[in-house]
Design a protein around this motif. Structure first.
Motif, PDB file in Angstrom:
ATOM      1  N   ILE A 100      -9.071  52.323 -39.276  1.00 33.56           N
ATOM      2  CA  ILE A 100      -8.336  51.642 -38.215  1.00 33.56           C
ATOM      3  C   ILE A 100      -9.335  50.896 -37.337  1.00 33.56           C
ATOM      4  O   ILE A 100     -10.138  51.502 -36.639  1.00 33.56           O
ATOM      5  N   ALA A 101      -9.285  49.563 -37.386  1.00 37.52           N
ATOM      6  CA  ALA A 101     -10.240  48.761 -36.617  1.00 37.52           C
ATOM      7  C   ALA A 101      -9.827  48.640 -35.160  1.00 37.52           C
ATOM      8  O   ALA A 101     -10.670  48.501 -34.279  1.00 37.52           O
ATOM      9  N   GLY A 102      -8.527  48.687 -34.891  1.00 43.86           N
ATOM     10  CA  GLY A 102      -8.083  48.576 -33.505  1.00 43.86           C
ATOM     11  C   GLY A 102      -6.609  48.266 -33.399  1.00 43.86           C
ATOM     12  O   GLY A 102      -5.892  48.238 -34.407  1.00 43.86           O
ATOM     13  N   ASP A 154     -11.488  46.382 -45.158  1.00 43.12           N
ATOM     14  CA  ASP A 154     -12.570  46.898 -44.318  1.00 43.12           C
ATOM     15  C   ASP A 154     -12.050  47.469 -43.000  1.00 43.12           C
ATOM     16  O   ASP A 154     -12.722  48.288 -42.378  1.00 43.12           O
ATOM     17  N   GLY A 155     -10.871  47.018 -42.581  1.00 46.10           N
ATOM     18  CA  GLY A 155     -10.300  47.539 -41.342  1.00 46.10           C
ATOM     19  C   GLY A 155      -8.854  47.111 -41.176  1.00 46.10           C
ATOM     20  O   GLY A 155      -8.478  45.995 -41.539  1.00 46.10           O
ATOM     21  N   TYR A 156      -8.048  48.030 -40.641  1.00 48.08           N
ATOM     22  CA  TYR A 156      -6.640  47.734 -40.353  1.00 48.08           C
ATOM     23  C   TYR A 156      -6.482  47.426 -38.868  1.00 48.08           C
ATOM     24  O   TYR A 156      -7.021  48.140 -38.019  1.00 48.08           O
ATOM     25  N   VAL A 157      -5.740  46.373 -38.571  1.00 45.58           N
ATOM     26  CA  VAL A 157      -5.415  46.018 -37.194  1.00 45.58           C
ATOM     27  C   VAL A 157      -3.936  46.310 -36.976  1.00 45.58           C
ATOM     28  O   VAL A 157      -3.080  45.712 -37.638  1.00 45.58           O
ATOM     29  N   PHE A 158      -3.638  47.239 -36.061  1.00 50.45           N
ATOM     30  CA  PHE A 158      -2.255  47.621 -35.773  1.00 50.45           C
ATOM     31  C   PHE A 158      -1.696  46.756 -34.655  1.00 50.45           C
ATOM     32  O   PHE A 158      -2.268  46.684 -33.571  1.00 50.45           O
TER      33      PHE A 158
END
Length: 233
Positions: free
Chosen positions: A202-204, A172-176
């Motif tokens: 990209i979630a954040g 659902d989202g990637y955290v870098f």
């Protein structure tokens, strides 16, 4: 000494207010990308090795658990697994054995932290990408969505192998995780574009080692968070 310093940075009930507050803010921001149909899956990634990806995976998962959310942390870095080392988990089979159909039983470990569960990476397989890209991994994630509020995937670095992109349809989202002064923006942008090319959201970003600690002791300074776009724009 270096191991002691690293363990001090693992989030827990005795952690400093500063550390707890930093991850509380990250958790709050991530809730904006929740999956309304079931458990939400976040993949924690970095561009390269040694940027604090695994430590942040553990702490983000722990933060959700401390907030009363039933949380599963999966070590998907089957090439270089480390979650079990940080958390000092017992020797049990893990993800690789399940995906290779060597083991039918899913050995989910209940940690000392209430609401936090872990699925270890298992034995290092010869074909991690093939295992993650197989149908069984998707079936596992669908099953876990029904059992947990949040599923955190500790993925291999995006700039090293393609594993993180392979699982994009389940995330659902990637955290870098970005370590200060460690990578130039061009490499980070290239990694982001690779994920976005497979419709990854990209979630954040977690800005790590803001105070510029020594690379050899793997300690981390201030934690920052930049909330990214939910779209692929």
């Amino acid at each position: 000494e270096s191991s002691f310093k690293t363990y001090k940075k693992i989030l827990g009930k005795d952690s400093s207010f500063k550390l707890k507050e930093a991850y509380s803010k990250i958790r709050t921001k991530l809730m904006f990308t929740e999956n309304e149909d079931g458990g939400t899956v976040y993949a924690v990634v970095s561009t390269d090795m040694n940027e604090g990806k695994t430590l942040n995976s553990i702490n983000i998962a722990t933060s959700f658990a401390m907030a009363g959310k039933r949380t599963l942390l999966i070590d998907c870095d089957m090439r270089n697994p480390a979650v079990h080392c940080y958390l000092r988990l017992s020797e049990v089979s893990g993800l690789s054995e399940i995906l290779a159909r060597i083991e039918k039983k899913i050995n989910i470990v209940h940690t000392e932290q209430e609401n936090l569960f872990v699925l270890k990476a298992g034995v290092v397989p010869p074909n991690p990408s093939e295992l993650l890209g197989g149908r069984l991994f998707g079936e596992l994630i669908a099953q876990f969505r029904k059992r947990f509020d949040y599923i955190i995937l500790d993925m291999p670095p995006v700039g090293v192998v393609a594993d993180a992109a392979i699982v994009s349809s389940y995330v659902d989202g990637y955290v870098f995780v970005v370590r200060t002064m460690y990578k130039d923006l061009g490499e980070i942008r290239k990694a982001m574009e690779m994920l976005q090319s497979v419709q990854g959201k990209i979630a954040g970003f977690v800005l790590n080692d803001v105070e510029g600690k020594n690379d050899t002791d793997h300690t981390y300074g201030k934690y920052g968070y930049d909330y990214g776009s939910r779209n692929n724009e």
